[in-house]
Design an enzyme around this catalytic site. Structure first.
Site, PDB file in Angstrom:
ATOM      1  N   GLU A 160       1.274   5.579   0.687  1.00 17.29           N
ATOM      2  CA  GLU A 160       0.719   6.772   1.343  1.00 17.29           C
ATOM      3  C   GLU A 160       1.142   8.053   0.628  1.00 17.29           C
ATOM      4  O   GLU A 160       2.289   8.189   0.212  1.00 17.29           O
ATOM      5  CB  GLU A 160       1.224   6.795   2.792  1.00 17.29           C
ATOM      6  CG  GLU A 160       0.632   7.905   3.618  1.00 17.29           C
ATOM      7  CD  GLU A 160       0.940   7.726   5.089  1.00 17.29           C
ATOM      8  OE1 GLU A 160       0.729   6.612   5.634  1.00 17.29           O
ATOM      9  OE2 GLU A 160       1.412   8.696   5.706  1.00 17.29           O
ATOM     10  N   HIS A 175       3.785  -1.019   3.678  1.00 19.31           N
ATOM     11  CA  HIS A 175       3.107   0.264   3.439  1.00 19.31           C
ATOM     12  C   HIS A 175       4.193   1.310   3.192  1.00 19.31           C
ATOM     13  O   HIS A 175       4.997   1.600   4.083  1.00 19.31           O
ATOM     14  CB  HIS A 175       2.270   0.647   4.664  1.00 19.31           C
ATOM     15  CG  HIS A 175       1.542   1.950   4.538  1.00 19.31           C
ATOM     16  ND1 HIS A 175       0.344   2.073   3.866  1.00 19.31           N
ATOM     17  CD2 HIS A 175       1.835   3.194   4.988  1.00 19.31           C
ATOM     18  CE1 HIS A 175      -0.078   3.341   3.919  1.00 19.31           C
ATOM     19  NE2 HIS A 175       0.828   4.035   4.589  1.00 19.31           N
ATOM     20  N   SER A 226       0.870  -1.183   0.000  1.00 15.32           N
ATOM     21  CA  SER A 226       0.000   0.000   0.000  1.00 15.32           C
ATOM     22  C   SER A 226       0.903   1.228   0.000  1.00 15.32           C
ATOM     23  O   SER A 226       2.083   1.133   0.330  1.00 15.32           O
ATOM     24  CB  SER A 226      -0.953  -0.005   1.201  1.00 15.32           C
ATOM     25  OG  SER A 226      -0.222  -0.155   2.401  1.00 15.32           O
TER      26      SER A 226
END
Ligand code: FAD
Length: 280
Positions: free
Chosen positions: A12, A260, A10
């Site tokens: 950000e 992440h 993922s």
């Protein structure tokens, strides 16, 4: 786990402040979609300072057919205010939140109706049931304001008990801190997946500044090597890619459920690390 086994990723972003930043971030996202991220998340300025930019960026990501998570911070917020934000996010089709306390800039009184992120998680669950997958923050190297490592771990457990589904860590460069944290949480009965937050190293001064502010430790050997490179940004980037790829390999081999990436609205380092990990 095999050295090159797939692991979900993922990414950000933070909301851009200018129209040029919006255009640049669009290009960065398109480059990073090559990684087929499980979701992309967008940070939220404490006190709601970036709400419009956060929600607009989340809307853009959803319109691009990618799952988007909105961060939501509760420091200084009222229940009515958060209720309104949840209603907006639901209407937008958001299914995932990163629920945080946040940090107000010095000079702002905290005020507000929530004290800790666990209060926000409990409120979101009470108001919206299972409508959202809720992520929370975790600190393998201990949150800088924690009274003790034990109280910080209990604060993390409280977020899981309040209804969090999974966690993303503050970044770190020492995988032992992560594995120990996961073990300790497990021993307390906390079962939620804890996804390591990965900060690519692309600039020495930026990394030192962030790390001082958020309490992430830069190991001495990394700090000294970075200082030794001075203004030689090519060497800093090459060293950073090696260090962070090794870290990701250790985390993957040790069973981390996903990675992440704190992209800092840049694509090159995250793409290169994932390429080296065999994820593209
Ligand atoms: P909490 O979990 O509430 O913890 C804050 C402090 O209170 C800790 O020291 C904890 O030990 C202590 N504590 C908690 N509960 C109790 C209790 N019951 N009794 C005593 N002590 C307690 N900030 C932003 O402003 N916007 C963002 O978008 C953002 N995104 C982030 C994403 C990730 C993945 C991470 C790791 C951090 C992010 N942050 C963001 C930073 C975060 O807001 C700060 O680290 C903040 O200081 C703590 O937030 P928290 O949600 O972890 O707070």
């Amino acid at each position: 786990m095999a050295a090159d086994s797939p692991i979900p990723v993922s990414i950000e972003f933070f909301p851009p402040k200018t129209p040029e930043g919006v255009d640049k971030l669009r290009m960065v996202r398109h480059a990073l979609y090559a990684l087929q991220p499980e979701f992309c998340s967008v940070t939220f300025g404490a006190g709601g300072s970036t709400q419009e930019g956060t929600f607009n960026t989340v809307r853009d990501i959803l319109a691009e057919g990618v799952s988007a998570a909105s961060h939501l911070s509760c420091i200084g917020a009222t229940r009515d205010g958060v209720r309104g934000q949840l209603a907006t996010l639901k209407t937008m089709g958001v299914k995932r939140l990163v629920a945080l306390r946040g940090d107000l800039p010095s000079g702002y009184g905290a005020g507000g109706e929530f004290q800790y992120a666990s209060d926000l998680v409990a409120f979101i669950r009470a108001e919206t049931g299972d409508d959202f997958h809720i992520e929370v923050a975790a600190y393998p190297e201990i949150h800088p304001q924690a009274k003790s490592p034990e109280s910080d771990l209990k604060a993390f457990a409280a977020k899981a008990q309040a209804g969090a589904n999974s966690a993303i860590t503050q970044y770190f460069y020492n995988s032992d801190a992560y594995f120990r944290f996961v073990e300790d949480a497990d021993a307390l009965g906390v079962q939620v997946p804890v996804v390591p937050g990965i900060m690519p190293i692309t600039s020495s001064t930026q990394l030192m500044r962030f790390s001082d502010a958020c309490g992430a430790e830069i190991p001495r050997w990394i700090r000294l090597r970075l200082q030794g490179y001075g203004d030689d940004s090519a060497s800093i980037k090459a060293f950073g890619l090696d260090v962070v790829t090794d870290l990701c390999e250790q985390l993957r081999a040790g069973g981390a459920p996903a990675l992440h990436f704190y992209s800092m609205n840049q694509s090159a380092a995250t793409l290169e690390i994932c390429q080296r990990l065999g994820l593209i």
